[in-house]
Design a protein around this motif. Structure first.
Motif, short mmCIF file in Angstrom:
data_model
loop_
_atom_site.label_atom_id
_atom_site.label_comp_id
_atom_site.label_asym_id
_atom_site.label_seq_id
_atom_site.Cartn_x
_atom_site.Cartn_y
_atom_site.Cartn_z
N SER A 130 43.64 35.35 49.06
CA SER A 130 44.40 36.16 48.48
C SER A 130 44.25 35.70 46.99
O SER A 130 44.24 36.41 45.96
CB SER A 130 45.95 35.89 48.82
N LYS A 131 43.88 34.51 46.72
CA LYS A 131 43.68 34.05 45.18
C LYS A 131 42.20 34.53 44.87
O LYS A 131 42.05 34.84 43.75
CB LYS A 131 43.32 32.45 45.34
N THR A 166 39.04 40.41 32.03
CA THR A 166 38.60 39.05 31.44
C THR A 166 37.24 38.84 31.99
O THR A 166 36.92 38.42 33.39
CB THR A 166 39.70 37.94 32.02
N LEU A 167 36.56 38.64 30.96
CA LEU A 167 35.07 38.25 31.39
C LEU A 167 34.61 37.08 32.08
O LEU A 167 33.90 36.97 32.84
CB LEU A 167 34.17 38.67 30.36
N THR A 168 35.23 36.02 31.39
CA THR A 168 34.88 34.74 31.83
C THR A 168 35.89 33.91 32.31
O THR A 168 37.08 34.15 32.11
CB THR A 168 34.11 33.82 30.85
N LEU A 169 35.72 32.82 33.41
CA LEU A 169 36.64 31.91 33.70
C LEU A 169 37.34 31.12 32.82
O LEU A 169 38.46 30.93 32.50
CB LEU A 169 35.95 30.74 34.53
N GLU A 170 36.68 30.72 31.75
CA GLU A 170 37.06 29.76 30.40
C GLU A 170 38.26 30.77 29.73
O GLU A 170 39.28 30.41 29.15
CB GLU A 170 36.11 29.30 29.55
N ALA A 171 37.64 31.98 29.54
CA ALA A 171 38.53 33.22 28.74
C ALA A 171 39.87 33.42 29.37
O ALA A 171 41.08 33.58 28.99
CB ALA A 171 37.72 34.49 28.45
N MET A 172 39.87 33.50 30.81
CA MET A 172 40.99 33.76 31.39
C MET A 172 41.84 32.54 31.64
O MET A 172 43.10 32.74 31.53
CB MET A 172 40.71 34.04 33.02
N VAL A 173 41.54 31.50 31.62
CA VAL A 173 42.12 30.17 31.40
C VAL A 173 42.88 30.14 30.08
O VAL A 173 44.09 29.98 29.95
CB VAL A 173 41.43 29.06 31.74
N VAL A 188 33.84 36.02 35.71
CA VAL A 188 34.69 36.03 36.76
C VAL A 188 34.41 36.77 37.79
O VAL A 188 34.60 36.50 39.02
CB VAL A 188 36.20 36.43 36.13
N LYS A 189 33.45 37.87 37.37
CA LYS A 189 33.23 38.90 38.52
C LYS A 189 32.24 38.18 39.56
O LYS A 189 32.58 38.42 40.72
CB LYS A 189 32.44 40.13 37.95
N LEU A 190 31.40 37.69 38.97
CA LEU A 190 30.35 36.71 39.73
C LEU A 190 30.88 35.59 40.54
O LEU A 190 30.61 35.58 41.71
CB LEU A 190 29.33 36.32 38.66
N PHE A 191 31.78 34.90 39.97
CA PHE A 191 32.43 33.95 40.56
C PHE A 191 33.18 34.51 41.85
O PHE A 191 33.36 33.78 42.82
CB PHE A 191 33.49 33.11 39.69
N LEU A 245 41.55 37.11 41.70
CA LEU A 245 40.68 36.89 40.44
C LEU A 245 39.59 37.96 40.27
O LEU A 245 39.30 38.60 39.37
CB LEU A 245 39.69 35.57 40.82
N ALA A 246 39.31 38.64 41.56
CA ALA A 246 38.29 39.81 41.46
C ALA A 246 39.12 40.76 40.78
O ALA A 246 38.66 41.66 39.70
CB ALA A 246 38.16 40.30 43.00
N LYS A 247 40.32 41.30 41.08
CA LYS A 247 41.05 42.09 40.23
C LYS A 247 41.22 41.63 38.73
O LYS A 247 41.28 42.76 37.94
CB LYS A 247 42.58 42.18 40.74
N ALA A 248 41.12 40.55 38.26
CA ALA A 248 41.39 40.14 36.82
C ALA A 248 40.21 40.32 36.02
O ALA A 248 39.92 40.45 34.95
CB ALA A 248 41.82 38.52 36.81
N SER A 249 38.84 40.46 36.91
CA SER A 249 37.71 40.46 36.30
C SER A 249 37.35 41.65 35.28
O SER A 249 36.64 41.51 34.35
CB SER A 249 36.40 40.41 37.26
#
Length: 199
Positions: free
Chosen positions: A56-57, A68-75, A26-29, A61-65
């Motif tokens: 803003s979106k 939550t390590l990865t996009l899939e884990a976040m979803v 998530v952080k890299l994305f 995502l940056a705040k969630a990183s």
């Protein structure tokens, strides 16, 4: 900032996407996506809508990183909490960011296909209508189309970012190729979870 930085950031994401059994951090994305903030600022007021639909979106995502390590884990976390489609959910925001990347990719494809002194308004209008238009109400559509008339020429845009026509085209083509890979991954992520991409 140079277009090369954008191309390199998405090239790094594309390598991860193409690596078996790996997921996108998530952080890299979010960091790669934030590379466009300055461009949106330069292109205001035509791209004022991007502040709500993209900037803003990405910040969310940056705040969630950190948690939550990865996009899939976040979803997956949003699916488990039954909040995928709720306003403000990370997954909903990820879908909006994906559309922003799609619009930028279409815009870049148009930049590659037009002459140096071509105005940006036609390319921007096509990219907006193709990606965001179907999801925006008439008021936002009208505001966006009105603002496009104030855009610079392609050559002026390149000059603002200290790029020549030749160097800009190289980096833009790299972004187009890399972002297509990343966008395809995001589509797969949503579709593989039976979430759809048209909401």
């Amino acid at each position: 900032m140079k277009f090369k930085e954008i191309a390199d950031a998405f090239g790094e994401l594309a390598v991860i996407v193409n690596t078996p059994n790996s997921d996108v951090p998530v952080k890299l994305f979010s960091h790669a996506c934030s590379r466009f903030f300055l461009i949106f600022t330069v292109l205001e007021p035509a791209f004022k809508f991007a502040e709500n639909d993209y900037v803003s979106k990405v910040n969310d995502l940056a705040k969630a990183s950190p948690s939550t390590l990865t996009l899939e884990a976040m979803v997956d976390r949003d699916i488990e909490a039954k909040r995928v489609r709720k306003v403000g959910s990370h997954t909903r925001n990820l879908l909006r960011v994906k559309r922003g990347l799609e619009m930028i990719r279409v815009l870049c494809e148009e930049l590659l296909a037009t002459e140096a002194d071509s105005p940006l308004k036609d390319a921007a209008y096509k990219a907006y209508n193709q990606v965001f238009g179907p999801h925006h109400g008439w008021a936002i559509q009208l505001a966006a189309s009105t603002g496009f008339g104030s855009l610079l020429s392609k050559a002026e845009l390149f000059q603002m970012f200290n790029e020549t026509e030749e160097t800009a085209k190289i980096h833009i083509q790299s972004y187009v190729s890399a972002s297509a890979t990343v966008i395809a991954y995001l589509d797969y992520l949503f579709l593989s979870k039976n979430l759809g991409i048209d909401w």
